[in-house]
Design a protein around this motif. Structure first.
Motif, short mmCIF file in Angstrom:
data_model
loop_
_atom_site.label_atom_id
_atom_site.label_comp_id
_atom_site.label_asym_id
_atom_site.label_seq_id
_atom_site.Cartn_x
_atom_site.Cartn_y
_atom_site.Cartn_z
N SER A 8 -2.47 13.38 -11.25
CA SER A 8 -1.80 13.73 -9.99
C SER A 8 -2.77 14.44 -9.04
O SER A 8 -3.62 15.22 -9.47
CB SER A 8 -0.59 14.62 -10.24
N ARG A 9 -2.61 14.16 -7.78
CA ARG A 9 -3.54 14.65 -6.76
C ARG A 9 -3.75 16.16 -6.82
O ARG A 9 -4.90 16.63 -6.83
CB ARG A 9 -3.02 14.26 -5.37
N ASP A 10 -2.67 16.93 -6.88
CA ASP A 10 -2.82 18.38 -6.76
C ASP A 10 -3.71 18.97 -7.85
O ASP A 10 -4.58 19.80 -7.59
CB ASP A 10 -1.45 19.06 -6.76
N ALA A 38 -6.69 15.99 1.40
CA ALA A 38 -6.01 17.01 0.59
C ALA A 38 -6.66 18.39 0.79
O ALA A 38 -5.96 19.41 0.85
CB ALA A 38 -6.06 16.62 -0.88
N GLU A 58 -9.19 10.53 0.48
CA GLU A 58 -7.96 11.23 0.03
C GLU A 58 -8.29 12.67 -0.35
O GLU A 58 -7.50 13.58 -0.11
CB GLU A 58 -7.34 10.51 -1.18
N ASP A 75 -1.52 10.18 -5.22
CA ASP A 75 -0.45 11.02 -4.68
C ASP A 75 0.86 10.44 -5.22
O ASP A 75 1.26 9.33 -4.85
CB ASP A 75 -0.49 10.95 -3.14
#
Ligand code: GMT
Length: 379
Positions: free
Chosen positions: A358-360, A24, A20, A178
């Motif tokens: 959270s991913r970001d 990203a 992941e 995500d």
């Protein structure tokens, strides 16, 4: 940046996180090269700026144990040179960080270089790395990395306690989700229609290794089901699956426990679950628990390792001592039999997972670690 990522491609948290992360990073414009013996299980067949380099170990009859770590080092060396990679990011220390160190030594022979980042995930530190056969090489490989990250504060402390590693800086960068994928509202209730109907669905996802205590999952469910008719969905596969199946048979639960095997996309299934069980012996973080929480599923599990950093005990789930099957069964009933409590926990679980993991935000932490590492490397 041009980044090489090495991970285990098999069903498991470290491979999931590494894949992941690579996806990203490519989405942000970086070029990402996966170097491993098989296409990672969460990597779709084609994505822009993502490349996959298979490590071929060969099969010479002399080798009872083909030297994968050497073949990996050779492939890393070749991919770095051919594609001009600036850094190699290894997920799980053994043997990836060691192979990366060999590749870098080979590069230095021709006055080339590459930066080494190692992310410690769990049993590479807590179990395998502390085995006397691997301890010195694990310590050495960690110490030779330019930057080291651990997926929880617990794991950072455990690394320092077990390996010494004095003077080493270990950054904690948590696992991530995500939020668009792990979203309860998004999926049709297929699983509910098939299994749950009006009954609550309890769920467990893992690689069914001893450390996951999958027999405890069945025993906890058995106690819950006695008081509250429900179903248990077991996702994943591994060495202890037969033991879990046997436990279910012995307890007469064949009808209400379903083993679905390894599945790649678990978000639609989590979206139909009412409770997630994770009674692990040890868990450095618990990515599957985070994926459940993000899907609005309260977690009942153990207070082992880094799980208390993920699950807010009493608020987004309930944590008990390892092996406390009656405690975890009682906790499950406490949540499932009180609809208002379940709803509050479910809502907070999804909110808290988004706020902290959270991913970001987490990918940005890796990106800035890479940037800090690149201009200052002197080793
Ligand atoms: O360590 C393992 O048993 C496997 C490893 C993996 O590759 O799946 O899992 C570890 O890494 C995950 C991702 O960082 C963590 O969420 C898991 O908690 C951790 N497993 C253990 O500590 C048992």
């Amino acid at each position: 940046m041009k980044i090489g990522i090495t991970c285990y491609p098999t069903y498991g948290g470290s491979g999931a996180v590494a894949t992941e992360l690579g996806i990203a990073l490519a989405d942000r414009g970086h070029e990402v090269h996966f170097i491993t013996y098989r296409q990672p299980f969460r990597l779709p067949s084609f994505l822009p700026r993502i490349f996959f380099h298979e490590v071929d170990v060969g099969r010479y009859p002399l080798f009872e144990f083909p030297p994968y770590d050497l073949a990996l080092a050779v492939r890393m060396h070749e991919v770095v040179r051919t594609h001009g990679l600036e850094l190699l990011h290894c997920h799980y220390a053994i043997p990836h960080a060691t192979s990366a160190w060999i590749a870098r030594e080979m590069l230095r022979e021709t006055k080339e270089d590459v930066h080494l980042i190692t992310t410690l995930h769990g049993t590479d530190i807590t179990i395998v790395g502390q085995d006397p056969s691997f301890f010195p090489i694990t310590k050495f490989s960690i110490e030779k990395s330019d930057r080291i990250t651990a997926v929880s504060s617990y794991l950072r402390e455990e690394t320092c306690r077990a390996f010494g590693c004095e003077g080493l800086e270990i950054d904690v960068i948590h696992n991530f989700i995500d939020p668009d994928v792990y979203n309860r509202e998004k999926y049709p209730p297929l699983l509910k229609n098939q299994f749950g109907r009006s009954k609550p669905i309890l769920m467990h996802v893992s690689n069914f290794r001893a450390v996951k205590r999958v027999r405890d999952v069945i025993r906890i469910y058995s106690e819950v089901n006695r008081e509250l008719p429900s179903v248990l969905v077991m996702i994943g596969d591994g060495p202890d699956r037969p033991a879990a199946e046997e436990e279910a048979r012995m307890l007469g639960l064949e009808e209400s426990v379903s083993f679905l095997g390894k599945l790649d996309q678990i978000a639609p299934l989590l979206a139909a679950a009412d409770l997630f069980l994770l009674p692990s012996q040890s868990e450095s973080f618990g990515l599957s628990a985070l994926e459940a929480l993000a899907s609005g599923v309260p977690v009942v599990g153990t207070n082992a390792g880094g799980l208390p950093e993920v699950v807010r005990d009493g608020e987004t789930g309930i944590l008990c001592a390892v092996g406390d099957v009656p405690g975890m069964a009682a906790a499950s009933l406490e949540i499932l039999q009180d609809p208002a409590r379940w709803a509050a926990m479910s809502k907070l679980a999804a909110k808290d997972a988004r706020a902290r993991f959270s991913r970001d935000a987490i990918v940005t932490q890796y990106e800035s670690l890479y940037r800090q590492s690149l201009p200052t490397k002197t080793k």
